[in-house]
Write a protein that holds these residues in place. Structure first.
Motif, PDB file in Angstrom:
ATOM      1  N   THR A 435      12.189  61.400  -6.967  1.00 10.50           N
ATOM      2  CA  THR A 435      13.376  61.247  -7.801  1.00 10.50           C
ATOM      3  C   THR A 435      14.704  61.730  -7.340  1.00 10.50           C
ATOM      4  N   ALA A 436      14.618  62.157  -5.726  1.00 10.62           N
ATOM      5  CA  ALA A 436      15.942  62.753  -5.260  1.00 10.62           C
ATOM      6  C   ALA A 436      16.799  61.352  -5.353  1.00 10.62           C
ATOM      7  N   ALA A 437      18.155  61.948  -5.648  1.00 13.46           N
ATOM      8  CA  ALA A 437      18.970  60.825  -5.676  1.00 13.46           C
ATOM      9  C   ALA A 437      20.201  61.439  -5.448  1.00 13.46           C
ATOM     10  N   TYR A 564      25.843  57.861 -15.148  1.00  9.84           N
ATOM     11  CA  TYR A 564      24.950  57.842 -13.907  1.00  9.84           C
ATOM     12  C   TYR A 564      24.567  59.172 -13.661  1.00  9.84           C
ATOM     13  N   ASN A 565      25.723  60.075 -13.326  1.00 13.11           N
ATOM     14  CA  ASN A 565      25.473  61.345 -12.850  1.00 13.11           C
ATOM     15  C   ASN A 565      24.655  62.242 -13.968  1.00 13.11           C
ATOM     16  N   LEU A 566      25.070  61.928 -15.055  1.00 17.94           N
ATOM     17  CA  LEU A 566      24.235  62.812 -16.076  1.00 17.94           C
ATOM     18  C   LEU A 566      22.953  62.507 -16.085  1.00 17.94           C
ATOM     19  N   ALA A 567      22.500  61.150 -15.845  1.00 19.80           N
ATOM     20  CA  ALA A 567      21.208  60.949 -15.748  1.00 19.80           C
ATOM     21  C   ALA A 567      20.451  61.418 -14.507  1.00 19.80           C
ATOM     22  N   LEU A 568      21.039  61.513 -13.542  1.00 22.26           N
ATOM     23  CA  LEU A 568      20.765  62.180 -12.169  1.00 22.26           C
ATOM     24  C   LEU A 568      20.355  63.598 -12.504  1.00 22.26           C
ATOM     25  N   LEU A 569      21.129  64.322 -13.237  1.00 25.45           N
ATOM     26  CA  LEU A 569      21.039  65.591 -13.599  1.00 25.45           C
ATOM     27  C   LEU A 569      19.790  65.892 -14.521  1.00 25.45           C
ATOM     28  N   TYR A 570      19.615  65.061 -15.293  1.00 28.19           N
ATOM     29  CA  TYR A 570      18.265  65.083 -16.167  1.00 28.19           C
ATOM     30  C   TYR A 570      17.151  64.808 -15.223  1.00 28.19           C
ATOM     31  N   LEU A 571      17.151  63.946 -14.412  1.00 32.84           N
ATOM     32  CA  LEU A 571      16.091  63.454 -13.557  1.00 32.84           C
ATOM     33  C   LEU A 571      15.793  64.632 -12.384  1.00 32.84           C
ATOM     34  N   ALA A 572      16.749  65.178 -12.159  1.00 27.14           N
ATOM     35  CA  ALA A 572      16.467  66.472 -11.285  1.00 27.14           C
ATOM     36  C   ALA A 572      16.157  67.916 -11.797  1.00 27.14           C
ATOM     37  N   GLY A 573      16.733  67.872 -13.139  1.00 27.55           N
ATOM     38  CA  GLY A 573      16.512  69.193 -13.893  1.00 27.55           C
ATOM     39  C   GLY A 573      17.332  70.162 -13.240  1.00 27.55           C
ATOM     40  N   ALA A 577      17.075  70.880 -18.633  1.00 33.88           N
ATOM     41  CA  ALA A 577      15.701  70.571 -18.469  1.00 33.88           C
ATOM     42  C   ALA A 577      15.243  69.344 -17.908  1.00 33.88           C
ATOM     43  N   LEU A 578      14.398  69.072 -16.947  1.00 29.05           N
ATOM     44  CA  LEU A 578      13.835  68.065 -16.411  1.00 29.05           C
ATOM     45  C   LEU A 578      13.475  66.881 -17.384  1.00 29.05           C
ATOM     46  N   ASP A 579      14.158  65.944 -17.708  1.00 32.38           N
ATOM     47  CA  ASP A 579      13.635  64.913 -18.950  1.00 32.38           C
ATOM     48  C   ASP A 579      13.793  63.390 -18.323  1.00 32.38           C
ATOM     49  N   LYS A 580      12.901  63.050 -17.905  1.00 31.62           N
ATOM     50  CA  LYS A 580      13.000  61.576 -17.501  1.00 31.62           C
ATOM     51  C   LYS A 580      13.334  60.596 -18.487  1.00 31.62           C
ATOM     52  N   LEU A 581      13.066  60.819 -19.889  1.00 28.52           N
ATOM     53  CA  LEU A 581      13.329  59.916 -20.887  1.00 28.52           C
ATOM     54  C   LEU A 581      14.970  59.941 -21.123  1.00 28.52           C
ATOM     55  N   GLU A 582      15.440  61.007 -20.977  1.00 25.88           N
ATOM     56  CA  GLU A 582      16.686  61.213 -21.350  1.00 25.88           C
ATOM     57  C   GLU A 582      17.477  60.773 -19.872  1.00 25.88           C
ATOM     58  N   ALA A 583      16.775  60.792 -18.913  1.00 29.37           N
ATOM     59  CA  ALA A 583      17.665  60.273 -17.653  1.00 29.37           C
ATOM     60  C   ALA A 583      17.633  58.899 -17.649  1.00 29.37           C
ATOM     61  N   TYR A 584      16.462  58.331 -18.301  1.00 29.44           N
ATOM     62  CA  TYR A 584      16.525  56.705 -18.406  1.00 29.44           C
ATOM     63  C   TYR A 584      17.446  56.275 -19.362  1.00 29.44           C
ATOM     64  N   ARG A 585      17.623  56.850 -20.798  1.00 29.70           N
ATOM     65  CA  ARG A 585      18.409  56.648 -21.704  1.00 29.70           C
ATOM     66  C   ARG A 585      20.125  56.601 -21.091  1.00 29.70           C
ATOM     67  N   TRP A 586      20.564  57.456 -20.218  1.00 29.23           N
ATOM     68  CA  TRP A 586      21.819  57.366 -19.861  1.00 29.23           C
ATOM     69  C   TRP A 586      21.889  56.395 -18.729  1.00 29.23           C
ATOM     70  N   MET A 587      20.874  56.327 -17.783  1.00 32.68           N
ATOM     71  CA  MET A 587      21.026  55.442 -16.744  1.00 32.68           C
ATOM     72  C   MET A 587      21.085  53.902 -17.412  1.00 32.68           C
ATOM     73  N   LYS A 588      20.349  53.943 -18.289  1.00 32.95           N
ATOM     74  CA  LYS A 588      20.422  52.371 -19.123  1.00 32.95           C
ATOM     75  C   LYS A 588      21.725  52.139 -19.710  1.00 32.95           C
TER      76      LYS A 588
END
Length: 619
Positions: A435-437, A564-573, A577-588
């Motif tokens: 998930t590195a970005a 976009y950057n908030l999504a990355l922060l969620y994706l990397a924790g 807290a690491l949360d792929k669902l929240e990362a997806y919501r913001w990236m969407k």
């Protein structure tokens, strides 16, 4: 070799046999879906690269064995012409290092059914180090003393290979690996090469024309003599298969291409080249690093160091080095600082972006993949004391050389696509490999609407706030007056000018100060900028909690960069807290505004189950 379909590893390691797929060699069984497997962090450009092709011709991935040794998996596409030949050739080259393993990865084995070669070498590629900030420095080699140490380490490795009669032929930053010692300092003596795909010596000569696209910008590091040899070899091959007059893979008919796997040519011109082609390649890469301002230990370094690097690419009759020993001695006389850098955070190596010219696997030129443009001066990492935009102003060159380094291995803006755009963005070292970005720098990416590439790619106008676009055209004096009068849009634009060094001396601290004033007035663009600065530690101490706070404030106002950057922060924790669902919501949400976010969103979808996707899409 093809009949046995097996190459044994050296005496210290196990054999790797076709049909046998031990977990300790390849920890990803069953294979990942192509879409997931082909998303690799590109540490030389501003964003994580998403490969839209089903499979890259060459993939290089790092993993740990059961004994926690660091290993490298090189995989060739199933469509790679004569893949078995090239893997076996490389395996034999690596096996030649059994008695003296210095400067080379240790051969473990090769699986011809899966087109995979496994080797072992601890450390991180040079491209990843060049994207790793160290304290106030952009990367470990920003100081001229450490750059000299790096150059000497590479030259000594090259001299060792040359004494053994080996010509590497493909020296690039993506395959030069360095590790840290127990004091978290780079161990220059640990330098090793992890790829010998086109290497040769008197015992292991190449018997097929090199499958290299000389027209690719990624081929710029190849010496003129090597380029000429490759062309001559293709002419020889074309004549043999009845198509005289042709000089490249792209000119051949499909019938001629199909014979590539079975034809062997023992007297190719490529086998007559020597160490000079490798010295030229090293000179090319180190030239990119030393083109722009760096932290010079001695004033003399500023003139002598670039001159010596340039000399590495000159023929002897034009003042070039007469031998590798002479080149090494020329660098050894440079006085260097005794102070060694401590690197507390090493880069996270997942995939390695391959900077070599990519073979074309299709029958027509129309399907030929395009290489990212880059300019020769773009390779210089911003670590050289410049932002990518600053480099563009000081050395205006066309985008056309490195991936670009985007390799302008590495890109500063002008590797604006660059070998190493380490300053504009940096993937945090401990991000999960899959998930590195890279965070989006609002001052240099499409989401901020400041680049022409977004208009070209999406056909939509830049996403700049109306008040910002109006302020962007003001003279510096007028902009400063408006900013000092409390106008948040002017404060944001003034911060941007300090960030990019436009009309003022580049100063990230000043940029943060102006961003903050505007952000405190709830200016979404400034909040996105400030979040990025906290996210990457530019002009302010890195603080992921603050990065989350400002990115969220911006994102909730609909700013695509903040989303976009908030999504990355969620994706990397990071900071949350690491949360792929929240990362997806913001990236969407970000994907509604930008193509880059859409590409990243497609990757995130691969990480979620159908149930999770359905739940998120309904919310």
């Amino acid at each position: 070799m093809g009949a046995k379909r097996r190459v044994n590893a050296n005496s210290e390691g196990p054999s790797y046999q076709a049909g046998h797929h031990p977990a300790f060699l390849l920890p990803y069984s069953p294979p990942k879906p192509a879409r997931e497997r082909d998303i690799t962090l590109n540490t030389m450009t501003d964003e994580a690269e998403v490969n839209t092709h089903p499979e890259r011709p060459i993939q290089l991935e790092k993993f740990l064995s059961q004994r926690a040794t660091e290993r490298w998996c090189k995989r060739l596409s199933a469509d790679y012409p004569a893949a078995e030949y090239w893997l076996c050739h490389e395996a034999r080259i690596l096996q030649g290092f059994q008695r003296d393993p210095r400067y080379a990865a240790r051969f473990i084995g090769v699986d011809l059914d899966r087109n995979v070669l496994i080797s072992e070498a601890a450390g991180h590629p040079l491209t990843h180090w060049l994207a790793t900030p160290v304290g106030q420095l952009e990367h470990p080699f920003q100081r001229s003393s450490d750059l000299v140490r790096l150059i000497l380490a590479a030259l000594r490795a090259l001299a060792h290979l040359s004494r053994a009669g080996l010509v590497h032929g493909g020296l690039r930053p993506d395959l030069i690996v360095l590790r840290q010692n127990d004091k978290y300092q780079i161990d220059f003596d640990s330098l090793a090469l992890i790829d010998f795909g086109v290497a040769r010596n008197s015992q292991q000569r190449i018997e097929k024309p090199l499958f290299i696209d000389l027209a690719s910008p990624d081929a710029a590091y190849l010496a003129p003599s090597m380029r000429e040899a490759i062309q001559r070899d293709w002419q020889t091959y074309a004549k043999l298969v009845g198509e005289s007059g042709k000089s490249s893979w792209y000119e051949l008919s499909e019938t001629a291409r199909q014979q590539y796997g079975s034809v062997l040519l023992p007297d190719l011109a490529i086998n007559n080249l020597d160490w000079r082609v490798d010295l030229y390649a090293l000179g090319h890469w180190f030239k990119q690093i030393s083109l722009h301002r760096i932290d010079y230990f001695k004033d003399a370094h500023q003139e002598i160091l670039p001159a010596l690097v340039k000399k590495m690419q000159k023929p002897v009759l034009q003042g070039g080095f007469t031998s590798l020993d002479a080149c090494i001695k020329a660098f050894e006389v440079l006085e260097v600082d005794d102070r060694l850098l401590t690197i507390t955070e090493a880069p996270q190596t997942s995939g390695v972006f391959t900077m070599q010219p990519t073979p074309v696997l299709h029958p027509t030129l129309g399907l030929r993949p395009t290489a990212t443009a880059r300019g020769e001066e773009e390779f210089a990492p911003s670590s050289l004391g410049m932002t990518r935009r600053e480099a563009k102003q000081e050395a205006p060159s066309g985008r056309g050389r490195l991936l670009g380094m985007g390799i302008g291995l590495i890109v500063v803006a002008a590797v604006g696509a660059a070998l190493l755009s380490s300053k504009e963005q940096h993937a945090s070292p401990d991000q999960p490999a899959s998930t590195a970005a890279l965070p989006i720098d609002p001052t240099s990416t499409a989401l901020a609407g400041s680049t022409a590439s977004n208009e070209q790619n999406s056909g939509e106008p830049p996403a700049i706030a109306p008040e910002s676009s109006a302020m962007a055209g003001l003279q510096l004096a007028d902009l400063r007056k408006a900013a000092e009068g409390g106008d948040p849009a002017a404060q944001t634009q003034l911060g941007l000018r300090y960030r990019k060094g436009q009309g003022v001396t580049a100063d990230n601290v000043q940029a943060v100060a102006w961003y903050r004033q505007a952000a405190e007035q709830n200016h979404a663009e400034a909040q996105a900028y400030l979040g990025f600065m906290y996210m990457t530690g530019r002009g302010v101490k890195k603080d992921f909690a603050e990065a989350v706070r400002y990115s969220r404030l911006s994102a909730e106002q609909g700013n695509g960069t903040g989303q976009y950057n908030l999504a990355l922060l969620y994706l990397a924790g990071r900071g949350v807290a690491l949360d792929k669902l929240e990362a997806y919501r913001w990236m969407k949400k970000a994907a509604e505004q930008d193509n880059s976010a859409r590409a990243r969103l497609a990757e995130l979808r691969q990480m979620l189950s159908p149930t999770q996707l359905a739940a998120v899409d309904k919310s």
